[in-house]
Scaffold this active site. Structure first.
Site, PDB file in Angstrom:
ATOM      1  N   HIS A 160       0.881  -1.164   0.000  1.00 59.75           N
ATOM      2  CA  HIS A 160       0.000   0.000   0.000  1.00 59.75           C
ATOM      3  C   HIS A 160       0.921   1.218   0.000  1.00 59.75           C
ATOM      4  CE1 HIS A 160      -2.164  -3.053   2.413  1.00 59.75           C
ATOM      5  NE2 HIS A 160      -3.283  -2.534   1.970  1.00 59.75           N
ATOM      6  N   ASP A 211       2.306   2.030   3.356  1.00 57.41           N
ATOM      7  CA  ASP A 211       3.241   1.090   4.007  1.00 57.41           C
ATOM      8  C   ASP A 211       4.670   1.544   3.795  1.00 57.41           C
ATOM      9  OD1 ASP A 211       1.041  -0.630   4.213  1.00 57.41           O
ATOM     10  OD2 ASP A 211       1.639  -1.798   2.449  1.00 57.41           O
ATOM     11  N   GLU A 243     -10.516  -7.012  -4.247  1.00 60.06           N
ATOM     12  CA  GLU A 243     -10.327  -8.055  -3.226  1.00 60.06           C
ATOM     13  C   GLU A 243     -11.589  -8.140  -2.372  1.00 60.06           C
ATOM     14  OE1 GLU A 243      -6.548  -7.951  -1.204  1.00 60.06           O
ATOM     15  OE2 GLU A 243      -7.435  -8.812   0.598  1.00 60.06           O
ATOM     16  N   GLU A 277      -8.683 -13.702  -1.023  1.00 58.79           N
ATOM     17  CA  GLU A 277      -7.932 -13.990   0.209  1.00 58.79           C
ATOM     18  C   GLU A 277      -8.624 -15.107   0.983  1.00 58.79           C
ATOM     19  OE1 GLU A 277      -6.355 -10.721   2.415  1.00 58.79           O
ATOM     20  OE2 GLU A 277      -6.701 -11.719   4.330  1.00 58.79           O
ATOM     21  N   HIS A 313     -10.672 -14.128   4.034  1.00 58.96           N
ATOM     22  CA  HIS A 313     -11.889 -13.392   3.677  1.00 58.96           C
ATOM     23  C   HIS A 313     -12.984 -14.369   3.228  1.00 58.96           C
ATOM     24  CE1 HIS A 313      -9.402  -9.498   2.714  1.00 58.96           C
ATOM     25  NE2 HIS A 313      -9.198  -9.968   3.934  1.00 58.96           N
ATOM     26  N   ASP A 352      -4.420 -13.839  -2.165  1.00 66.45           N
ATOM     27  CA  ASP A 352      -3.804 -13.456  -0.895  1.00 66.45           C
ATOM     28  C   ASP A 352      -3.846 -14.712  -0.027  1.00 66.45           C
ATOM     29  OD1 ASP A 352      -3.161 -10.918  -1.578  1.00 66.45           O
ATOM     30  OD2 ASP A 352      -4.355  -9.926  -0.032  1.00 66.45           O
ATOM     31  N   ASP A 373     -10.463 -11.739  11.110  1.00 68.61           N
ATOM     32  CA  ASP A 373      -9.456 -11.924  10.072  1.00 68.61           C
ATOM     33  C   ASP A 373      -8.079 -12.064  10.738  1.00 68.61           C
ATOM     34  OD1 ASP A 373      -8.462 -11.962   7.498  1.00 68.61           O
ATOM     35  OD2 ASP A 373      -8.579  -9.799   7.206  1.00 68.61           O
ATOM     36  N   ASP A 422      -5.410 -13.632   9.680  1.00 70.13           N
ATOM     37  CA  ASP A 422      -4.268 -13.536   8.737  1.00 70.13           C
ATOM     38  C   ASP A 422      -3.080 -14.401   9.146  1.00 70.13           C
ATOM     39  OD1 ASP A 422      -5.527 -11.794   7.018  1.00 70.13           O
ATOM     40  OD2 ASP A 422      -4.530  -9.993   7.774  1.00 70.13           O
ATOM     41  N   ASP A 451      -0.473 -12.480   2.514  1.00 66.01           N
ATOM     42  CA  ASP A 451      -1.150 -11.479   3.344  1.00 66.01           C
ATOM     43  C   ASP A 451      -1.316 -12.127   4.724  1.00 66.01           C
ATOM     44  OD1 ASP A 451      -2.435  -9.331   4.316  1.00 66.01           O
ATOM     45  OD2 ASP A 451      -3.997  -9.244   2.790  1.00 66.01           O
TER      46      ASP A 451
HETATM   47  C1  XUL Z   1      -7.296  -6.583   4.601  1.00 64.72           C
HETATM   48  C2  XUL Z   1      -6.508  -7.022   3.447  1.00 64.72           C
HETATM   49  C3  XUL Z   1      -5.668  -5.978   2.790  1.00 64.72           C
HETATM   50  C4  XUL Z   1      -5.617  -6.085   1.313  1.00 64.72           C
HETATM   51  C5  XUL Z   1      -4.923  -4.949   0.637  1.00 64.72           C
HETATM   52  O1  XUL Z   1      -8.075  -7.571   5.169  1.00 64.72           O
HETATM   53  O2  XUL Z   1      -6.528  -8.160   3.073  1.00 64.72           O
HETATM   54  O3  XUL Z   1      -4.405  -6.049   3.336  1.00 64.72           O
HETATM   55  O4  XUL Z   1      -5.011  -7.262   0.906  1.00 64.72           O
HETATM   56  O5  XUL Z   1      -5.420  -3.724   0.977  1.00 64.72           O
HETATM   57 CO    CO Z   2      -5.570  -9.194   1.531  1.00 66.02          CO
END
Ligand code: XUL
Ligand code: CO
Length: 439
Positions: A101, A104, A232, A268, A271, A296, A307, A309, A339
């Site tokens: 991003h 970042d 996404e 993702e 998600h 992702d 989430d 991750d 991710d």
């Molecule tokens: C948030 C997420 C983000 C996107 C990019 O849940 O997955 O990091 O991948 O904005």
């Molecule tokens: Co993501």
């Protein structure tokens, strides 16, 4: 260049019996799997935010991660150190791609002009380091969710001034993604959703979101950005209801607003879980619609509803996902972007490498299992047989559009011997186990 992760060596493939935590057990980048190297199949990508920028905060406490640049207080120096660390990190793991991003990689200034100037300085340094280390940008994106200005959303805000700011931010993010040769551009609608319909104009918000996407497509053409646009999906978090709920919702949105020729999806794992789907469901849904863009890679925790991750270590998911990717003819120009973040208690810098190693090994093994499944075609044959009634007789007529309600009624009235066959799910799940255990 200064070495940052001094306790971590270059990670090499040592094979499945290795006891060395800093070695790959299954990911052997140059190993051929069906004529393509593992590296080419997997297109592993480092996420800048979780790897370099995040510090392990959660809603209950401050950051815990230890980073080699801890103590540096000058935000620009810090950004440059992180960037150098990023390339060392990718080099040590043999990862060719990264994704970021805008916020970042560089801190915000006092206003948009200063923010953009800082970004330009860091992007120039990133470009230099990319050339030096032979690294590529999988995708860029704009963070339009962290800053308080986006409290009501970015493209779906109720405040036109914020909308204009968001548009300007995407414009800049597209320019820098283009400058760095990004192969894709991602929109994840961080705050594009709503909390209560009592204060929300659902139609206006979605129309405005589509307007921003159209402006992005037009601007990309103007500056010669030829990368793939990706959306996404995520059903919730941070908002109660995110507009890009899941792949099906995104496809419906894209078709309604005539954007489907320009966008694919970045799916993702975690998600998908939040949407009540399997990762495989989402990937398959995108694939059959010609919309599978990128992945992702991570996993959630079955006992937690948010989430998380986590780094992917589930071999079933890895095998089924790579099976979909193979059926798609590969994932390029997308990739497998981690991710994923280490747990808050895994705070030592080395833990980050261990997380990536765990994930890369899991996906590599998943690829090999999937390739066997794909090559042997056993499951494909089961599916083909299951629908055989549509390749002959009345089924063929249905497919070819030769029959209507009256014709089908005539057929049904004369057919008193309907017979079904078992779906054999248990047998198929046992077969999948066999592929995993035997590979
Ligand atoms: C948030 C997420 C983000 C996107 C990019 O849940 O997955 O990091 O991948 O904005
Ligand atoms: Co993501």
């Amino acid at each position: 260049m200064k070495e940052y992760f001094v306790n971590v060596p270059v990670i090499k493939y040592e094979g499945k019996d290795s006891k060395n935590p800093f070695a790959f057990k299954y990911y052997n980048p140059d190993e051929l799997v069906g004529g393509k190297t593992m590296k080419e199949h997997l297109r592993f990508t480092m996420s800048y935010w979780h790897t370099l920028t995040a510090n392990g905060t959660d809603p209950f406490g401050v950051g815990t991660y230890e980073k080699p640049w801890d103590g540096e207080t000058d935000p620009i120096k810090l950004a440059r150190m992180r960037l150098e660390g990023a390339f060392e990190f990718m080099n040590k793991l043999g990862i060719d791609y990264f994704a970021f991003h805008d916020r970042d990689i560089a801190p915000e200034g006092k206003d948009l002009a200063e923010t953009n100037a800082i970004l330009d300085e860091i992007v120039a340094y990133a470009k230099e380091l990319m050339a030096k280390h032979n690294k590529k940008l999988l995708w860029g994106t704009a963070n339009m969710f962290s800053n308080p200005r986006f409290v009501h959303g970015a493209a779906t805000t109720c405040n036109a001034d914020v909308y204009a700011y968001a548009a300007a931010q995407v414009k800049k993010a597209l320019e820098i993604t283009n400058e760095l040769g990004g192969e894709n551009y991602v929109f994840w609608g961080g705050r594009e959703g709503y909390e209560t319909l009592l204060n929300t104009n659902l139609k206006l918000e979605q129309d405005n979101l589509a307007r921003l996407f159209h402006m992005a497509v037009d601007y990309a053409k103007k500056i010669g950005f030829t990368g793939q646009f990706l959306i996404e999906p995520k059903p919730k978090e941070p908002t109660k209801h995110q507009y890009d709920f899941d792949v099906a919702a995104v496809l419906a949105f894209l078709r309604k607003y005539n954007l489907d020729n320009y966008f694919k999806v970045n799916i993702e794992a975690n998600h998908a879980t939040l949407a009540g789907h399997t990762f495989q469901h989402e990937v398959a849904m995108a694939r059959i619609n010609g919309a599978l863009g990128s992945l992702d890679i991570n996993q959630g925790d079955p006992n937690l509803g948010w989430d998380t991750d986590q780094f992917p270590t589930n071999i079933y998911d890895a095998a089924l996902i790579m099976y979909e990717v193979l059926k798609n003819g590969g994932i390029a120009p997308g990739g497998l972007n981690f991710d994923a973040k280490v747990r808050r208690a895994s705070f030592e810098a080395e833990d980050l490498f261990l997380g990536y190693i765990a994930g890369m090994d899991t996906l590599a093994k998943g690829l090999k299992v999937a390739y066997k499944m794909f090559e042997e075609g056993e499951f494909e044959k089961v599916v083909e047989d299951r629908y055989r009634s549509f390749s002959e007789g009345i089924g063929k007529d249905i497919i070819e559009g030769k029959v209507d309600f009256e014709a089908l009624e005539r057929y049904a009235l004369n057919n008193s011997t309907i017979k079904n066959k078992s779906g054999r799910q248990e047998l198929l799940e046992a077969k999948l186990n066999q592929y995993i255990f035997n590979e």
